[in-house]
Scaffold this motif. Structure first.
Motif, PDB file in Angstrom:
ATOM      1  N   LYS A 308       0.836  -1.207   0.000  1.00  0.00           N
ATOM      2  CA  LYS A 308       0.000   0.000   0.000  1.00  0.00           C
ATOM      3  C   LYS A 308       0.869   1.254   0.000  1.00  0.00           C
ATOM      4  CE  LYS A 308      -3.656   2.308   2.643  1.00  0.00           C
ATOM      5  NZ  LYS A 308      -4.491   2.253   3.880  1.00  0.00           N
ATOM      6  N   GLU A 309       1.980   1.208   0.743  1.00  0.00           N
ATOM      7  CA  GLU A 309       2.873   2.370   0.840  1.00  0.00           C
ATOM      8  C   GLU A 309       3.526   2.671  -0.516  1.00  0.00           C
ATOM      9  OE1 GLU A 309       1.978   0.677   4.623  1.00  0.00           O
ATOM     10  OE2 GLU A 309       2.943  -0.252   2.869  1.00  0.00           O
ATOM     11  N   LYS A 310       3.976   1.631  -1.193  1.00  0.00           N
ATOM     12  CA  LYS A 310       4.609   1.832  -2.501  1.00  0.00           C
ATOM     13  C   LYS A 310       3.596   2.397  -3.507  1.00  0.00           C
ATOM     14  CE  LYS A 310       8.607  -1.298  -2.910  1.00  0.00           C
ATOM     15  NZ  LYS A 310       8.852  -1.686  -1.534  1.00  0.00           N
ATOM     16  N   LEU A 311       2.398   1.844  -3.509  1.00  0.00           N
ATOM     17  CA  LEU A 311       1.365   2.329  -4.439  1.00  0.00           C
ATOM     18  C   LEU A 311       1.050   3.798  -4.178  1.00  0.00           C
ATOM     19  CD1 LEU A 311      -1.112  -0.705  -4.572  1.00  0.00           C
ATOM     20  CD2 LEU A 311       0.392   0.106  -6.397  1.00  0.00           C
ATOM     21  N   GLU A 312       0.931   4.159  -2.931  1.00  0.00           N
ATOM     22  CA  GLU A 312       0.631   5.555  -2.585  1.00  0.00           C
ATOM     23  C   GLU A 312       1.766   6.479  -3.012  1.00  0.00           C
ATOM     24  OE1 GLU A 312      -0.201   5.540   1.575  1.00  0.00           O
ATOM     25  OE2 GLU A 312      -2.282   4.854   1.327  1.00  0.00           O
ATOM     26  N   THR A 313       3.002   6.048  -2.794  1.00  0.00           N
ATOM     27  CA  THR A 313       4.153   6.856  -3.209  1.00  0.00           C
ATOM     28  C   THR A 313       4.187   7.035  -4.724  1.00  0.00           C
ATOM     29  OG1 THR A 313       5.446   6.079  -1.309  1.00  0.00           O
ATOM     30  CG2 THR A 313       6.671   7.042  -3.149  1.00  0.00           C
ATOM     31  N   LEU A 314       3.964   5.950  -5.447  1.00  0.00           N
ATOM     32  CA  LEU A 314       3.951   6.027  -6.910  1.00  0.00           C
ATOM     33  C   LEU A 314       2.879   6.990  -7.400  1.00  0.00           C
ATOM     34  CD1 LEU A 314       4.440   2.241  -7.714  1.00  0.00           C
ATOM     35  CD2 LEU A 314       5.951   4.076  -8.489  1.00  0.00           C
ATOM     36  N   MET A 315       1.681   6.899  -6.848  1.00  0.00           N
ATOM     37  CA  MET A 315       0.591   7.757  -7.313  1.00  0.00           C
ATOM     38  C   MET A 315       0.830   9.219  -6.949  1.00  0.00           C
ATOM     39  SD  MET A 315      -2.904   5.518  -7.049  1.00  0.00           S
ATOM     40  CE  MET A 315      -2.726   4.969  -5.358  1.00  0.00           C
ATOM     41  N   ARG A 316       1.410   9.465  -5.790  1.00  0.00           N
ATOM     42  CA  ARG A 316       1.745  10.845  -5.421  1.00  0.00           C
ATOM     43  C   ARG A 316       2.772  11.430  -6.381  1.00  0.00           C
ATOM     44  NH1 ARG A 316       4.352  10.766  -0.193  1.00  0.00           N
ATOM     45  NH2 ARG A 316       4.583  13.016  -0.531  1.00  0.00           N
ATOM     46  N   VAL A 317       3.787  10.630  -6.727  1.00  0.00           N
ATOM     47  CA  VAL A 317       4.813  11.091  -7.667  1.00  0.00           C
ATOM     48  C   VAL A 317       4.190  11.365  -9.027  1.00  0.00           C
ATOM     49  CG1 VAL A 317       6.879  10.424  -8.943  1.00  0.00           C
ATOM     50  CG2 VAL A 317       6.738   9.963  -6.492  1.00  0.00           C
ATOM     51  N   PHE A 318       3.417  10.430  -9.544  1.00  0.00           N
ATOM     52  CA  PHE A 318       2.828  10.588 -10.874  1.00  0.00           C
ATOM     53  C   PHE A 318       1.879  11.778 -10.930  1.00  0.00           C
ATOM     54  CE2 PHE A 318       3.320   5.726 -11.615  1.00  0.00           C
ATOM     55  CZ  PHE A 318       4.673   5.913 -11.873  1.00  0.00           C
ATOM     56  N   ALA A 319       1.109  11.977  -9.849  1.00  0.00           N
ATOM     57  CA  ALA A 319       0.162  13.100  -9.818  1.00  0.00           C
ATOM     58  C   ALA A 319       0.880  14.446  -9.830  1.00  0.00           C
ATOM     59  CB  ALA A 319      -0.734  12.991  -8.585  1.00  0.00           C
ATOM     60  N   SER A 320       2.115  14.477  -9.340  1.00  0.00           N
ATOM     61  CA  SER A 320       2.855  15.743  -9.258  1.00  0.00           C
ATOM     62  C   SER A 320       3.559  16.105 -10.565  1.00  0.00           C
ATOM     63  CB  SER A 320       3.897  15.647  -8.140  1.00  0.00           C
ATOM     64  OG  SER A 320       4.993  14.820  -8.524  1.00  0.00           O
ATOM     65  N   LEU A 321       3.547  15.194 -11.543  1.00  0.00           N
ATOM     66  CA  LEU A 321       4.298  15.397 -12.785  1.00  0.00           C
ATOM     67  C   LEU A 321       3.404  15.913 -13.913  1.00  0.00           C
ATOM     68  CD1 LEU A 321       6.369  12.081 -12.665  1.00  0.00           C
ATOM     69  CD2 LEU A 321       7.254  14.379 -12.231  1.00  0.00           C
TER      70      LEU A 321
END
Length: 522
Positions: A308-321
């Motif tokens: 869950k932590e990795k998925l959340e980190t990935l989505m936060r990164v992608f949303a910021s780009l």
């Protein structure tokens, strides 16, 4: 430049035409039993091309064709897929030392061997009167299966989906100098310092010890069980390869030596023409004003199984780009998915990378994916997970075509910085474009080369003239240990001779003086 390309295409077409005219159609049995789809993806175009050229091809694998093909027959062993996903999760999550790692692959390859030989369909084939002229196998520690060549009195070709290693070397008498050729499971390069060379040597010795003391005896027992009437032992069988096709090329890897029947065919699975993408995917890529990114962890590691932590980190990164991201995600739903992210269970990866507006490939650094990235000149952010992916990542870093991110511990800042670095710094794209030009500058396309040498072996009765005499030598002879011992012994004798003469003369003088002294006393 265009003239050179045109001449190269004509030469390739001419060689292929001549080979087709001279090679009689053969009955071919191919065995690719492992449940990882990437291994079969690597050879599928090759096997289909053989069938298209008139050869009768029978394939044992877990991935039968969805549509029937002329001259192409599948023998499905889909049972090997049972529990595979759980096995991969265990491989990724559990920490192991080098010996435990070797035991893990011992179990995995043994399971692959038995999955073929235990199959009722394969047993039915073995008991039939069918004849095969050529056996093509995945050359990755399936030694008991290599015995099918002896069983059918057929020629034997191996395909390695990740290049070569000391085990594959032994099949054709190749050599991998451990001073500058890193083992596939290492994170080293071809430029090692003393301690790295020591590490490479130690791991090589462990690998050889495990192979010859444990793995090969076990394969010999399996061979005896399933081929009780065989007149050849496993050690003779595994030295009977006419050819090995290696999914590697010096332009995208470290230069290294090969014997004549070890052929580099990296990228033979890549179609020379990009396929048409579905409209929604094509539009998603086209509408990315600052470019699109493709993200995939390959066919073995499932993004849906990430924490869950990795998925959340990935989505936060992608949303910021400010980029559109295509994400190979194996579930239909991804809660809180950012609007600039498109998920799908499967993408035509090579066709995606062929799109000009795709600017970056976030990859697990698998060899097929890395080759496709170089083929299409797309820089990488690499997140290696297991097996040879760390070595591939080392090549990526040294070549200057990508940036490493630690799959196990990456943070928001680390992942975002890596993506921005590669996207905004033109040196990565420029470097991989140069590497891509070198990779494409070959006299034949990789698939044409694989077909040519396969049919060359068929035309020349196994091409024994290509095999090095190393296959006939034992360990002592191959490494010249006997002759070195004689030379060292002779050198020591020469060096010791003067010392012996000095010792003898000194002793004579001393004994002579002592004798005179005794006479005087008397």
């Amino acid at each position: 430049m265009l003239t050179q390309v045109f001449i190269r295409l004509l030469l390739s077409a001419y060689i292929s035409l001549i080979a087709l005219q001279q090679t009689h159609a053969a009955n071919i049995l191919a065995i690719f039993p492992f449940p990882g789809p990437s291994q079969y993806i690597c050879v599928q175009a090759y096997l289909k091309a053989l069938a298209a050229r008139g050869h009768e091809v029978t394939v044992i694998s877990a991935f039968p064709q969805k549509k029937s093909l002329q001259n192409f027959r599948d023998i499905s062993i889909a049972e090997v897929l049972d529990g595979y996903e759980e096995t991969i999760v265990d491989v990724i999550t559990e920490e192991r030392n080098k010996w435990q790692e070797l035991n893990l692959y011992y179990d995995f390859f043994t399971g692959g061997t038995l999955s073929v030989l235990k199959s009722a369909k394969v047993q039915e084939l073995l008991q039939s009167n069918e004849h095969f002229d050529l056996i093509i196998v995945e050359a990755i520690q399936l030694d008991a299966i290599y015995a099918l060549a002896h069983h059918y009195n057929a020629l034997l070709i191996g395909v390695s989906t990740y290049g070569t290693d000391p085990t594959i070397d032994e099949l054709v008498g190749n050599t991998s100098p451990i001073s500058y050729v890193p083992l596939p499971l290492s994170q080293l390069s071809d430029r090692m310092n003393f301690w790295q060379r020591l590490q490479n040597l130690w791991h090589h010795l462990l690998h050889q010890m495990h192979m010859h003391l444990f793995y090969l005896p076990n394969q010999a027992a399996i061979h005896k069980q399933y081929f009780p009437n065989s007149t050849a032992d496993i050690y003779a069988v595994r030295k009977n390869f006419s050819l090995v096709l290696l999914n590697q090329h010096f332009s995208i890897s470290f230069p290294r030596p090969y014997v004549p029947n070890a052929i580099e065919v990296a990228g033979m699975h890549i179609s020379q023409r990009a396929g048409k993408l579905p409209t929604d995917i094509a539009n998603f890529i086209r509408d990315a004003k600052q470019g699109a990114i493709y993200f995939s962890l390959g066919s073995n590691v499932k993004s849906k199984n990430l924490s869950k932590e990795k998925l959340e980190t990935l989505m936060r990164v992608f949303a910021s780009l400010p980029y559109n991201i295509l994400w190979k995600f194996e579930a239909t739903e991804l809660p809180n998915k950012p609007p600039n992210v498109y998920i799908n269970k499967w993408f035509a990866q090579s066709d995606i990378l062929a799109q000009p507006n795709v600017k970056l490939f976030i990859s697990h650094a698998g060899l097929l994916s890395t080759t496709e990235a170089i083929h299409h000149a797309k820089p990488l952010v690499g997140m290696p997970v297991f097996f040879d992916q760390f070595l591939n990542m080392e090549r990526i870093k040294r070549a200057g075509i990508g940036v490493f991110v630690d799959y196990k511990s990456f943070t928001y800042d680390e992942l975002r910085s890596a993506i921005v670095e590669v996207m905004e710094n033109p040196k990565y794209t420029q470097t991989i474009q140069q590497m891509s030009r070198r990779y494409h500058d070959q006299p034949m396309k990789p698939l044409d080369k694989a077909i040519f040498w396969t049919e060359y072996v068929l035309r020349h009765g196994g091409a024994p003239h290509m095999r090095v005499t190393a296959q006939e030598l034992n360990f002592i002879q191959y490494h010249s240990l006997d002759t070195l011992l004689v030379l060292i012994g002779g050198a020591m004798l020469v060096l010791l001779m003067p010392s012996w003469f000095v010792y003898r003369n000194v002793r004579r003088l001393l004994l002579g003086d002592c004798g005179k002294t005794k006479l005087k006393h008397n």
